[in-house]
Design an enzyme around this catalytic site. Structure first.
Site, PDB file in Angstrom:
ATOM      1  N   CYS A 130      31.550  38.249  40.575  1.00 28.46           N
ATOM      2  CA  CYS A 130      32.353  39.466  40.441  1.00 28.46           C
ATOM      3  C   CYS A 130      32.904  39.954  41.779  1.00 28.46           C
ATOM      4  CB  CYS A 130      31.549  40.554  39.741  1.00 28.46           C
ATOM      5  SG  CYS A 130      30.059  41.101  40.610  1.00 28.46           S
ATOM      6  N   HIS A 137      27.540  45.034  39.338  1.00 22.50           N
ATOM      7  CA  HIS A 137      28.762  44.407  38.830  1.00 22.50           C
ATOM      8  C   HIS A 137      29.958  45.236  39.246  1.00 22.50           C
ATOM      9  CE1 HIS A 137      31.233  41.812  36.431  1.00 22.50           C
ATOM     10  NE2 HIS A 137      31.652  42.800  35.659  1.00 22.50           N
ATOM     11  N   GLU A 152      37.813  40.697  35.251  1.00 19.33           N
ATOM     12  CA  GLU A 152      36.482  40.569  35.821  1.00 19.33           C
ATOM     13  C   GLU A 152      35.976  39.133  35.757  1.00 19.33           C
ATOM     14  OE1 GLU A 152      33.380  42.525  33.574  1.00 19.33           O
ATOM     15  OE2 GLU A 152      34.323  42.024  31.656  1.00 19.33           O
TER      16      GLU A 152
END
Length: 283
Positions: free
Chosen positions: A99, A158, A170
């Site tokens: 991420c 995240h 993402e």
């Protein structure tokens, strides 16, 4: 004391990052409908933020791979096995991003340099952040290019890039590919940040080395706060003379205070002269 050497070796161990995933990818997949839907979906963002969105959207379909994107320079890298995630077993065979690796790549392409190195926590607390939005505000104040984060208790596990219209791009987890998703406002959604158009904020320096710890006080015997697994951009508020440290062949008694981390770091691990130029003395 003169300038310390910089580290040219690849960063091979990024252990604080969230989401990484599957068999060796030799080429990016063909464009899909999801790729076509990835782009700047609202007005009002800066040119840099819009460019970051476009750079991230170019990676649609690329593997999520744990630790991917954290080499010496921004860009896709082969990942690592996450001991806590069986789905990551093929990550060392997959070229891609986790991420924060995707965020790093997108903003490096957009702004030049490497303004958002480090993991998702470092990016959410970066000196490049110019505005913050609480979780309670939802997506209403957000613009394309803003970074959405998830975590609790001060941690961030995240991070994703907002597109507008309630959508984000993402790199989510091992075994999946970079994709467009609906923004998830429930659970441990922690809020969002907007990145400054400039690639470097005033007082910004880069750490060097691997596994570098910050401390609660300007002393190696004080409590540890955060570990920089590899080179990371940080903002220095002030510096002072304190405990003398010898490391990496250098000796220095200068320490710098990092306000985003509420912690101290020996100047040995900051790129620049032993006493940083333009940084005031702590009072």
């Amino acid at each position: 004391m003169g300038m310390r050497r910089t580290v040219g070796a690849a960063v091979t161990a990024i252990v604080l990052l969230a989401g990484w995933g599957g068999a060796r990818a030799t080429a990016a997949p063909a464009p899909t409908a999801a790729a076509a839907s990835c782009g700047v979906l609202a007005t009002g963002a800066s040119a840099v933020a819009e460019a970051a969105v476009r750079a991230a959207c170019e990676q649609i379909g690329v593997w999520y791979t744990w630790g991917g994107g954290h080499g010496p320079r921004p860009g896709p890298t082969y990942g690592q096995v996450d001991p806590s995630d069986p789905a990551s077993e093929h990550d060392p065979e997959r070229l891609g991003f986790d991420c924060s690796g995707l965020v790093r790549h997108a903003y490096a392409r957009a702004a030049g340099g490497d303004p958002l190195s480090g993991n998702s926590y470092h990016q959410f607390n970066s000196p490049q952040v110019k505005q913050r939005f609480s979780a309670a505000r939802g997506t209403a104040p957000l613009l394309p290019g803003d970074l959405l984060a998830w975590g609790s208790g001060g941690s961030v596990h995240h991070i994703a890039i907002y597109l507008g219209a309630g959508k984000m791009v993402e790199a989510r987890q091992s075994g999946t590919r970079i994709a467009v998703s609906d923004v998830r406002l429930g659970g441990d959604y922690a809020g969002a940040v907007r990145i400054d158009e400039a690639s470097r904020a005033p007082g910004t320096f880069s750490t060097w080395g691997t596994d570098v710890w910050t401390h609660t006080e300007p002393s190696t015997s004080s409590g540890r706060v955060h570990r920089f697994a590899g080179p990371t951009s940080v903002r220095v508020e002030c510096q002072k003379h304190a405990e003398t440290v010898t490391a990496e062949g250098y000796t220095n008694d200068a320490w710098s205070y990092l306000p985003e981390y509420r912690a101290w770091i020996t100047n040995i691990y900051l790129k620049g002269p032993a006493w940083l130029d333009g940084v005031p003395t702590c009072r």
